[in-house]
Scaffold this motif. Structure first.
Motif, short mmCIF file in Angstrom:
data_model
loop_
_atom_site.label_atom_id
_atom_site.label_comp_id
_atom_site.label_asym_id
_atom_site.label_seq_id
_atom_site.Cartn_x
_atom_site.Cartn_y
_atom_site.Cartn_z
N THR A 234 0.84 -1.19 0.00
CA THR A 234 0.00 0.00 0.00
C THR A 234 0.88 1.25 0.00
O THR A 234 1.85 1.33 0.74
N ARG A 235 0.55 2.20 -0.85
CA ARG A 235 1.27 3.47 -0.84
C ARG A 235 0.84 4.31 0.36
O ARG A 235 -0.35 4.36 0.70
N GLU B 72 -5.36 8.97 2.61
CA GLU B 72 -6.66 9.45 2.13
C GLU B 72 -7.82 8.78 2.85
O GLU B 72 -8.97 9.18 2.67
N ALA C 272 -1.79 6.92 -0.41
CA ALA C 272 -3.14 6.37 -0.58
C ALA C 272 -3.76 6.08 0.78
O ALA C 272 -4.95 6.31 1.01
#
Length: 202
Positions: free
Chosen positions: A37-38, A44, A41
């Motif tokens: 997972t970034r 957010e 991201a």
């Protein structure tokens, strides 16, 4: 009690988090490091109860079970998730009895356990025990099972750590950094296993 819902695929993650809440469920982000997972991201997403800071089957099977940096990023961004550790055992290898939480609850009932989890009255670990953790008169007190390192983390400075010179540590006191928004601690034993507290927010 959460309602069973068939959740749609290919919808934005925030929509899934909102749907979980709307149906009385708890949203906990699992193994972000293993999932690649970034961090942007993840930032957010809002409304998560918590995140897996450690996933045992990911560590045993792939060497990527620790997601501490992801958890720190959420805290630094101003979110208030709790940290979880779990086995997530798939039994492809000996991946059980390695990650867990310890909950402080009034009674051993579903209602009390879930209530304490939702209040953050627990800690995550893959080995050590946290016996006490509190702040009083500007001093953060920690008691734990025998460990080689006790560390305090905050949002405004790198934090502090004490290391055992001989034997083990079972206690530490740290002065609360001025202006800290939260403090949390981790304790590491001689086997490299770690216990992580949830934050005390100010």
């Amino acid at each position: 009690h959460g309602q069973h819902v068939d959740y749609p695929r290919d919808v934005p993650p925030q929509q899934l988090v909102d749907m979980l809440h709307d149906n009385g469920n708890l949203a906990i982000y699992a193994h972000p490091y293993w999932s690649h997972t970034r961090m942007d991201a993840l930032g957010e997403l809002h409304g998560l109860l918590g995140m897996e800071i450690y996933n045992n089957t990911c560590e045993v099977g792939s060497g990527c079970g620790y997601s501490v940096d992801y958890y720190n990023q959420l805290l630094w961004d101003g979110d208030r998730p709790f940290c979880f550790a779990s086995d997530d055992s798939h039994q492809h290898a000996k991946d059980y009895c390695g990650g867990f939480i310890v909950v402080k609850a009034p009674a051993l009932t579903h209602k009390d356990i879930i209530g304490s989890i939702c209040a953050g009255s627990f800690y995550a670990s893959n080995g050590p025990e946290l016996l006490d953790f509190y702040e009083e008169d500007g001093i953060v007190h920690i008691e734990c099972s025998p460990c080689r390192t006790i560390s305090l983390q905050t949002d405004i400075c790198p934090g502090y750590a004490v290391h055992a010179q001989e034997g083990d540590l079972t206690h530490a006191d740290f002065r609360l950094p001025e202006g800290a928004g939260y403090v949390r601690i981790y304790c590491e034993d001689t086997h490299g296993h770690i216990a992580w507290s949830n934050p005390i927010w100010f």
